[in-house]
Design an enzyme around this catalytic site. Sequence first.
Site, PDB file in Angstrom:
ATOM      1  N   GLU A 127      -3.124  -0.085   8.447  1.00  0.00           N
ATOM      2  CA  GLU A 127      -3.811  -1.066   7.376  1.00  0.00           C
ATOM      3  C   GLU A 127      -3.310  -2.429   7.743  1.00  0.00           C
ATOM      4  O   GLU A 127      -4.141  -3.227   7.473  1.00  0.00           O
ATOM      5  CB  GLU A 127      -3.166  -0.316   5.971  1.00  0.00           C
ATOM      6  CG  GLU A 127      -3.653  -1.193   4.976  1.00  0.00           C
ATOM      7  CD  GLU A 127      -2.958  -0.838   3.582  1.00  0.00           C
ATOM      8  OE1 GLU A 127      -3.298  -1.386   2.536  1.00  0.00           O
ATOM      9  OE2 GLU A 127      -2.582   0.539   3.557  1.00  0.00           O
TER      10      GLU A 127
ATOM     11  N   ARG B  24      -2.250  -4.774  -7.158  1.00  0.00           N
ATOM     12  CA  ARG B  24      -1.832  -3.722  -7.965  1.00  0.00           C
ATOM     13  C   ARG B  24      -0.785  -4.334  -9.093  1.00  0.00           C
ATOM     14  O   ARG B  24      -0.103  -5.361  -8.834  1.00  0.00           O
ATOM     15  CB  ARG B  24      -0.932  -2.754  -7.192  1.00  0.00           C
ATOM     16  CG  ARG B  24      -0.565  -1.475  -7.821  1.00  0.00           C
ATOM     17  CD  ARG B  24       0.069  -0.456  -6.939  1.00  0.00           C
ATOM     18  NE  ARG B  24      -0.744   0.023  -5.982  1.00  0.00           N
ATOM     19  CZ  ARG B  24      -0.736   0.336  -5.040  1.00  0.00           C
ATOM     20  NH1 ARG B  24       0.327   0.035  -4.206  1.00  0.00           N
ATOM     21  NH2 ARG B  24      -1.641   1.000  -4.101  1.00  0.00           N
TER      22      ARG B  24
END
Length: 176
Positions: free
Chosen positions: A123, A23
């Site tokens: 995750e 990101r």
Amino acid sequence: MDFPKTGSVIQIQSYKHNGFIHRVWEETVVLKGTSKVVIGGNDRILVKEADGRQWRTREPAICYFDANHWFNTIGMIRSDGIYYYCNLGSPFTWDEEALKYIDYDLDIKVYPDMTYKLLDEDEYEVHRKQMKYPEQIDHILERNVEELISWIHQRKGPFAPQFVEMWYERFLQYRL
């Protein structure tokens, strides 16, 4: 090594353990930049995801990066109080291009009343296996989750009363 100068605009890049970009936050104003700590401010900035998606943040935020801890925090200023999003990740590095760190999936969301919730454990487990995180990373992150929770309870560092407000006032001086 030079560190970002106060008042300069930098990019923040997070990576995954495998070295791929995760990101990018396009514009953060440096409010303090040293070898130990970088504090930045931003408001409604463009964020680019690795998969090509883009979005804008919804509110002003104060970011805190520490060279000695495996976490960073984002204090988001909302009408009903300050919310924190804490990323468990490597200590930051600065290389003239951007402030960079490795994101290790685990996050802690802190609410205005200082209650919190650990997020993305599933995750973390998936990526731990996929990217073969070394056992040492597990131990480091476990210790840093505990330390981060301790900071929240103690209202230490970016969780201290008036920390976000003080740095936001400074951020506004650069937006004029």
